[in-house]
Design a protein around this motif. Structure first.
Motif, PDB file in Angstrom:
ATOM      1  N   ARG A 133       1.157   5.241  -2.389  1.00 53.62           N
ATOM      2  CA  ARG A 133       0.895   6.503  -1.693  1.00 53.62           C
ATOM      3  C   ARG A 133       1.228   7.702  -2.578  1.00 53.62           C
ATOM      4  O   ARG A 133       2.274   7.767  -3.195  1.00 53.62           O
TER       5      ARG A 133
ATOM      6  N   ASP B 231       0.828  -1.204   0.000  1.00 51.74           N
ATOM      7  CA  ASP B 231       0.000   0.000   0.000  1.00 51.74           C
ATOM      8  C   ASP B 231       0.864   1.256   0.000  1.00 51.74           C
ATOM      9  O   ASP B 231       0.488   2.287  -0.572  1.00 51.74           O
ATOM     10  N   GLN B 232       2.034   1.204   0.631  1.00 53.50           N
ATOM     11  CA  GLN B 232       2.931   2.350   0.679  1.00 53.50           C
ATOM     12  C   GLN B 232       3.410   2.745  -0.718  1.00 53.50           C
ATOM     13  O   GLN B 232       3.641   3.923  -0.997  1.00 53.50           O
ATOM     14  N   ASP B 233       3.562   1.752  -1.607  1.00 54.16           N
ATOM     15  CA  ASP B 233       4.036   2.039  -2.955  1.00 54.16           C
ATOM     16  C   ASP B 233       3.034   2.867  -3.745  1.00 54.16           C
ATOM     17  O   ASP B 233       3.408   3.537  -4.725  1.00 54.16           O
TER      18      ASP B 233
END
Length: 215
Positions: free
Chosen positions: A213, A209-211
């Motif tokens: 952002r 999920d961070q990728d």
């Protein structure tokens, strides 16, 4: 009685000190920025060679400079960058997509456009070139400190094109590949261009999920 003329409110000593400190901080930040950008484009010298990693980490990719305006070097090969994604369905099964030609999407957006976007013209190509320049061919391990930065940048550029889902399923990993064919030289040239096509297949990268952002 006549109206009295309002008197200007004098600056307090604290306000002047705060204003001076702010101006000094902004001036220092500007000088540091100009110094880093200058070192990034200056000929090789003791200072920018010693601090090359730090300079590149600051300048790239937001403030990248290109000083080839009066001595352009046109590309001599046709590049195509593609990607495929691995998705996970509601039943927990994984599915690998077909290859997606990202370069073809950019070319389609440029053709017929009188003012094509810089993003369509250069972002994907420069992200790929930066990755190739900072990773070894035999094992895709980074050559220096910029390796992780260029790897993350290329991944985010690709994910910006594919999104977080593919055909209704969540993307859990992505793989990028490149195909390169040399352009035939003009008839009057004595150059001999290779008639083979080169390929480079990168490893699968896990997507979190961070990728996604801020994409």
């Amino acid at each position: 009685m006549g109206a009295t003329t309002p008197q200007p409110v004098p600056w307090s000593r604290g306000s002047l000190v705060a204003l001076a400190a702010t101006a000094l901080a902004l001036t220092c930040a500007l000088l540091v920025h100009l110094a880093f950008v200058f070192l990034s484009i200056a000929p090789a010298n003791a200072l920018n060679v010693k601090h090359r990693d730090a300079v590149d980490a600051y300048v790239q990719p937001e403030f990248g400079q290109d000083r080839k305006l009066f001595a352009p070097n046109p590309m001599q090969r046709n590049d195509a960058v593609g990607a495929r994604v691995n998705t996970q369905g509601p039943d927990g099964r994984y599915h690998v997509s077909e290859w997606i030609n990202l370069t073809a999407q950019d070319i389609a957006a440029i053709h017929g456009n009188p003012a094509p976007s810089h993003t369509d013209q250069n972002m994907l190509r420069r992200a790929w070139d930066a990755y190739v320049a900072t990773h070894r061919v035999r094992d895709d391990r980074p050559k220096g400190t910029r390796g992780q930065l260029t790897r993350d940048y290329l991944e985010r550029v690709v994910l910006q094109r594919t999104g977080s889902t593919w055909k209704g399923e969540r993307i859990v990993s992505v793989q990028v590949a490149g195909r390169f064919t040399m352009v035939d030289p003009p008839g009057w040239s004595s150059e001999q261009a290779s008639d083979t096509t080169d390929y480079r297949l990168l490893p699968w990268w896990t997507v979190t999920d961070q990728d996604h952002r801020s994409l």
